[in-house]
Design a protein around this motif. Structure first.
Motif, short mmCIF file in Angstrom:
data_model
loop_
_atom_site.label_atom_id
_atom_site.label_comp_id
_atom_site.label_asym_id
_atom_site.label_seq_id
_atom_site.Cartn_x
_atom_site.Cartn_y
_atom_site.Cartn_z
N TRP A 73 45.45 29.05 68.88
CA TRP A 73 46.70 28.54 68.27
C TRP A 73 46.39 28.13 66.84
CZ3 TRP A 73 48.10 23.78 66.21
CH2 TRP A 73 49.49 23.53 66.07
N ALA B 207 49.63 24.44 73.55
CA ALA B 207 48.48 25.36 73.52
C ALA B 207 47.28 24.77 74.23
CB ALA B 207 48.14 25.72 72.07
N ALA C 93 46.28 33.82 65.02
CA ALA C 93 46.17 33.61 66.47
C ALA C 93 45.80 34.91 67.18
CB ALA C 93 47.47 33.06 67.02
N CYS D 41 51.09 32.55 70.47
CA CYS D 41 51.31 31.92 69.16
C CYS D 41 51.56 33.03 68.14
CB CYS D 41 50.09 31.09 68.76
SG CYS D 41 50.18 30.38 67.10
#
Length: 503
Positions: free
Chosen positions: A476, A489, A409, A404
């Protein structure tokens, strides 16, 4: 007759092994811990926790006075780093002695139903595609255990690592002898900043002091129990197998300082530290996993204690590994999840190897080092340099690759307080159960198909939609609603969605 099958066998009931056992139990896996000692160790190898691990312990409800606050100053290579001007200071410290930490984690493991078999030494193991079989010598004879995985938390000289064939490359500095002990030091020698003023030798700050012949360390973290330590370079050889005496420590201090420090030993019933290390190893395993055998803590990496990064590194290894290993043994881990233990944690260890070697180099004797220290001190005055070193020492400079691109992230979740249906809650408190967490500002149910594995908390004032792993790291994040990205994710980190039926 004890049960001799489990999900995971852990060799070693030090802080790292016990922390992993607790993480596995929280995630619904069943570990058995084998430890050759008769009970939690009283050996004070570390004097506290520093770096991001302090926040990680807060996320498990283990920090005593939450929330923790970063420290304004910290030593680096016997120099003082000033963090007071940092916008986001990542350096935390918790001065908990290692024996107290070990006891706390042993009690937590017991409360979670973890079985720890004291006086049990792993004598061998075999593995096949389906399981690992471990043999151990205990008070009643030999044990034979079967498990899905074996984790070596048995120290820097790990017999399991050696038997597994995992390499341990690195560097050995053979030109130094380190000594450390507890002592009673006269109060009349103390300075207001916690250091010492020694007649005939001069003033020495609290912590590490570089002197002409090596390094002198003084710190009194507990009243009446000072830590006195020396590092001598090109010193006369000693018998490594002979126990160190208090007189040997006193003589080493005198040689370093050119004057005697009037100190006395602690009574034996207070379990004083008295230890000598000849040489210094800096090594990292070339891989953290061999099929069904994994390495943890010192079994995976050893380094100088300068700066105190050891438990920051090892305990975060345990927190990173626990939820992944539990998902694997419970059958809902996505492909490749367990491999991310190595790909995420080994680069962090390599950064620790680098910075501890750098600190060791910056305290060696000689005019060249003195000049480098002067230059380094000037660099610390430049904007951004102290912040860079703070992140390096805290372990926050190496984000995980989560796939991400959002700036949050791959990093430890910030210390947030968010509005929830149950009132304001600290994010750290929401992570106490060690379950994946979705902070959802939209108030919908975007992770309903993962509700058996992921907790969703409506949080309208959250800075973004945050998918947080059990270890506290953000898997994420999105500033705007992105259902497809979120589902990708969720699948990547927590496995496929359940099939939901409607009435």
């Amino acid at each position: 007759m004890p049960e001799n099958s489990c999900d995971v066998v852990i060799s070693g009931a030090g802080p790292n092994g016990l922390m992993l056992a607790c993480e596995l139990a929280l995630a619904g896996a069943r570990p058995i811990v084998l430890e050759q000692s008769p009970g939690p160790s009283a050996d004070q190898k570390a004097n506290g926790l520093v770096g991001q691990v302090v926040r990680a312990m807060d996320m498990r409800g283990l920090y005593p006075t939450a929330p923790p606050h970063p420290v304004p100053f910290y030593p680096f290579a016997a120099m003082t780093l000033n963090f007071t001007g940092l916008h986001d200071n990542p350096m935390y410290a918790w001065p908990i002695p290692q024996p107290a930490l070990t006891r706390m984690l042993a009690e937590r493991a017991a409360a979670l139903g973890v079985e720890v078999r004291w006086r049990h030494t792993v004598t061998g193991f075999t593995q096949d595609p389906a399981q690992v079989t471990v043999t151990a010598a205990g008070p009643a004879g030999d044990d034979r255990l079967t498990a899905a995985y074996l984790v070596a938390a048995d120290g820097g000289k790990s017999s399991i690592r050696k038997r597994s064939g995992i390499g341990f490359p690195g560097f050995t500095a053979a030109d130094r002898i380190s000594r450390i002990g507890n002592a009673v030091v006269p109060t009349g020698l103390r300075t207001l900043d916690g250091g010492l003023d020694i007649p005939g030798a001069g003033r020495f700050r609290f912590g590490h002091n570089r002197v002409e012949r090596g390094v002198f360390v003084f710190a009194e973290l507990q009243p009446g129990r000072a830590i006195v330590s020396t590092v001598e370079y090109d010193a006369d050889p000693v018998d490594e197998h002979a126990p160190m005496t208090f007189a040997e420590l006193r003589d080493s201090v005198t040689r370093l300082l050119g004057a005697e420090l009037p100190m006395q030993p602690l009574p034996a019933d207070q379990n004083p530290v008295l230890r000598r290390n000849v040489g210094q190893n800096t090594r990292t395993a070339d891989r953290y996993r061999d099929r069904r055998v994994l390495l943890l803590g010192d079994a995976a990496h050893v380094h100088s204690a300068m700066g105190g990064p050891g438990l920051n590194l090892g305990l975060q290894d345990a927190i990173n590994l626990g939820w992944k290993l539990a998902a694997e043994v419970r059958g809902h881990a996505p492909a490749g999840l367990l491999d991310t233990y190595d790909s995420e944690r080994r680069p962090v260890a390599e950064r620790v190897m680098m910075q501890t070697l750098a600190q060791s180099g910056l305290v060696t004797p000689g005019p060249e080092t003195t000049a480098v220290r002067q230059l380094f001190g000037e660099l610390l005055e430049l904007p951004g340099v102290t912040e860079h070193i703070a992140r390096l020492m805290a372990g926050s400079d190496t984000p995980y690759d989560t796939g991400c691109a959002h700036p949050l992230a791959g990093r430890l979740a910030p210390d947030l307080t968010v509005a929830t249906p149950d009132g304001p809650r600290r994010l750290a408190d929401l992570l106490h159960p060690a379950r994946p967490l979705l902070l959802d500002p939209t108030g919908g149910t975007p992770a309903a198909a993962w509700s058996d594995r992921v907790d969703t908390v409506p949080a309208p004032d959250a800075p973004a939609t945050l998918l947080i792993r059990p270890d506290g790291y953000i898997a994420w994040a999105a500033d705007e609603p992105d259902p497809d990205g979120l589902h990708t994710a969720l699948t990547r980190w927590f496995g496929p969605a359940r099939h939901l039926t409607t009435a």
